[in-house]
Design a protein around this motif. Structure first.
Motif, mmCIF file in Angstrom:
data_model
loop_
_atom_site.group_PDB
_atom_site.id
_atom_site.type_symbol
_atom_site.label_atom_id
_atom_site.label_comp_id
_atom_site.label_asym_id
_atom_site.label_seq_id
_atom_site.Cartn_x
_atom_site.Cartn_y
_atom_site.Cartn_z
ATOM 1 N N GLN A 174 15.591 37.238 -21.479
ATOM 2 C CA GLN A 174 15.068 38.387 -22.164
ATOM 3 C C GLN A 174 15.940 39.439 -22.327
ATOM 4 O OE1 GLN A 174 12.110 39.112 -18.938
ATOM 5 N NE2 GLN A 174 10.509 38.821 -20.266
ATOM 6 N N ASP A 175 15.930 40.096 -23.583
ATOM 7 C CA ASP A 175 16.761 40.926 -23.994
ATOM 8 C C ASP A 175 16.283 42.310 -23.796
ATOM 9 O OD1 ASP A 175 18.779 39.103 -24.286
ATOM 10 O OD2 ASP A 175 18.382 39.158 -26.451
ATOM 11 N N PHE A 176 16.843 43.307 -23.180
ATOM 12 C CA PHE A 176 16.427 44.613 -22.968
ATOM 13 C C PHE A 176 17.278 45.771 -23.669
ATOM 14 C CE2 PHE A 176 14.423 42.286 -19.754
ATOM 15 C CZ PHE A 176 13.195 43.018 -19.465
ATOM 16 N N ILE A 177 16.467 46.935 -24.147
ATOM 17 C CA ILE A 177 17.142 47.944 -24.531
ATOM 18 C C ILE A 177 16.920 49.107 -23.448
ATOM 19 C CG2 ILE A 177 17.725 49.392 -26.422
ATOM 20 C CD1 ILE A 177 16.463 47.254 -28.336
ATOM 21 N N LEU A 178 17.883 49.848 -23.067
ATOM 22 C CA LEU A 178 17.360 50.980 -22.193
ATOM 23 C C LEU A 178 18.291 52.276 -22.815
ATOM 24 C CD1 LEU A 178 17.254 48.365 -20.434
ATOM 25 C CD2 LEU A 178 17.743 50.054 -18.381
ATOM 26 N N GLU A 192 11.565 38.316 -25.098
ATOM 27 C CA GLU A 192 11.969 37.099 -24.721
ATOM 28 C C GLU A 192 12.820 36.474 -26.013
ATOM 29 O OE1 GLU A 192 9.940 32.842 -23.660
ATOM 30 O OE2 GLU A 192 9.059 34.517 -22.578
ATOM 31 N N THR A 193 13.624 35.808 -25.726
ATOM 32 C CA THR A 193 14.556 35.488 -26.859
ATOM 33 C C THR A 193 14.649 33.661 -26.970
ATOM 34 O OG1 THR A 193 16.558 35.328 -25.370
ATOM 35 C CG2 THR A 193 16.219 37.364 -27.031
ATOM 36 N N LYS A 194 14.581 33.209 -25.467
ATOM 37 C CA LYS A 194 14.377 31.694 -25.734
ATOM 38 C C LYS A 194 13.996 31.233 -24.365
ATOM 39 C CE LYS A 194 19.433 30.850 -25.267
ATOM 40 N NZ LYS A 194 20.485 29.827 -25.549
ATOM 41 N N GLN A 195 13.591 29.875 -24.335
ATOM 42 C CA GLN A 195 13.445 29.178 -23.100
ATOM 43 C C GLN A 195 14.296 27.805 -23.343
ATOM 44 O OE1 GLN A 195 9.141 28.637 -21.993
ATOM 45 N NE2 GLN A 195 8.779 30.635 -22.027
ATOM 46 N N GLU A 196 14.703 27.532 -22.314
ATOM 47 C CA GLU A 196 15.349 25.992 -22.109
ATOM 48 C C GLU A 196 15.391 25.430 -20.835
ATOM 49 O OE1 GLU A 196 18.999 26.942 -23.781
ATOM 50 O OE2 GLU A 196 20.136 27.537 -21.630
ATOM 51 N N PRO A 197 15.457 23.968 -20.701
ATOM 52 C CA PRO A 197 15.681 23.494 -19.524
ATOM 53 C C PRO A 197 16.710 24.200 -18.504
ATOM 54 C CG PRO A 197 14.988 21.688 -21.119
ATOM 55 C CD PRO A 197 15.537 23.027 -21.815
ATOM 56 N N ALA A 198 16.889 24.222 -17.412
ATOM 57 C CA ALA A 198 17.766 24.533 -16.629
ATOM 58 C C ALA A 198 18.860 23.320 -15.988
ATOM 59 C CB ALA A 198 17.458 25.451 -15.419
ATOM 60 N N SER A 199 19.937 23.613 -16.316
ATOM 61 C CA SER A 199 20.966 22.554 -15.740
ATOM 62 C C SER A 199 21.200 22.796 -14.143
ATOM 63 C CB SER A 199 22.394 22.875 -16.396
ATOM 64 O OG SER A 199 22.746 23.875 -15.830
ATOM 65 N N LYS A 200 21.576 21.678 -13.517
ATOM 66 C CA LYS A 200 21.810 21.912 -12.175
ATOM 67 C C LYS A 200 22.527 23.010 -11.760
ATOM 68 C CE LYS A 200 21.366 16.798 -11.471
ATOM 69 N NZ LYS A 200 21.957 15.493 -10.834
ATOM 70 N N GLU A 201 23.617 23.340 -12.595
ATOM 71 C CA GLU A 201 24.596 24.446 -12.158
ATOM 72 C C GLU A 201 23.597 25.830 -12.199
ATOM 73 O OE1 GLU A 201 27.662 24.611 -11.606
ATOM 74 O OE2 GLU A 201 27.504 22.317 -11.325
ATOM 75 N N ASP A 202 22.702 25.816 -13.223
ATOM 76 C CA ASP A 202 21.878 27.039 -13.099
ATOM 77 C C ASP A 202 21.032 27.349 -11.956
ATOM 78 O OD1 ASP A 202 22.644 27.665 -15.829
ATOM 79 O OD2 ASP A 202 21.184 26.092 -16.599
ATOM 80 N N VAL A 203 20.409 26.195 -11.361
ATOM 81 C CA VAL A 203 19.709 26.426 -10.137
ATOM 82 C C VAL A 203 20.317 26.629 -8.655
ATOM 83 C CG1 VAL A 203 18.281 24.805 -8.557
ATOM 84 C CG2 VAL A 203 18.336 24.452 -11.211
ATOM 85 N N LYS A 204 21.667 26.349 -8.874
ATOM 86 C CA LYS A 204 22.455 26.753 -7.618
ATOM 87 C C LYS A 204 22.448 28.392 -7.396
ATOM 88 C CE LYS A 204 25.702 22.837 -7.746
ATOM 89 N NZ LYS A 204 27.199 22.267 -7.790
#
Length: 204
Positions: A174-178, A192-204
């Motif tokens: 999600q991209d925000f402007i403040l 929301e800009t996009k969704q994608e499956p997470a890699s094992k590295e992302d879960v750590k």
């Protein structure tokens, strides 16, 4: 005889009065003892994250940087989506979230309609038994700043890691402007800009 009866009667009255004082004193002491015990117990039991966020005085302890605003935003949303709670708590958390809304965004999102729409979204999320694992915000060093219509604005991204009932993880971006209002960074808009499956590295 009359005097002795009167004297005995006075002694009985005094005795009863003293007993009443003793009983009242004992009740007061017991009440104070129980109150102290309750206070000690409440001190020993840490408040839940939901309770902490509802009680938080955001206005007087407002986050100083855009990244800190997003961290608080993530904490509140994580509580909303991960806890099937009663309406009162949902509404209280939404009110806290709205403290971080800009004046313009508040106008565009009437509180009652906001709460109603969010409740529907939460019920759908809970039905799927998804869970938000974590929120990550851009660090302050990665925030982009720009002046728009004489207002200082900050651009940054939140990454939300979601675990799904059917298995696996999903990354939602999600991209925000403040924008700065009275010295505070308030959310002007987000998408929301996009969704994608997470890699094992992302879960750590």
């Amino acid at each position: 005889m009359g005097k002795r009866k009167g004297s005995s009667k006075n002694k009985i009255i005094i005795f009863v009065f003293l007993m009443i004082l003793v009983v009242v004193g004992a009740l007061i002491a017991y009440y104070q003892f129980m109150k102290r015990q309750q206070e000690m117990n409440s001190d020993q039991k840490p408040a839940t994250e939901v309770e902490k966020l509802i009680a938080k005085d955001i206005e007087n302890g407002y986050p100083e940087t855009p990244a800190e605003v997003m961290k608080l935003w993530g904490r509140i949303n994580k509580c909303l989506y991960n806890n099937s709670m009663d309406e009162e708590k949902v509404e209280a958390l939404v009110k806290q979230l709205r403290v971080m809304y800009s004046t313009e965004l508040l106008k565009q999102n009437e509180e009652g309609a906001h709460i109603k729409a969010l409740k529907s979204e939460l019920e759908e999320f809970w039905k799927k038994k998804n869970k938000i694992v974590k929120y990550d915000s851009d660090a302050d060093s990665n925030v982009r700043y720009k002046t728009v219509n004489k207002q200082e604005c900050a651009y940054l991204r939140i990454t939300c890691l979601i675990t799904r009932k059917k298995g696996g993880y999903m990354q939602v971006y999600q991209d925000f402007i403040l924008g700065k209002e009275d010295g505070k960074w308030k959310v002007i808009g987000f998408q929301e800009t996009k969704q994608e499956p997470a890699s094992k590295e992302d879960v750590k």
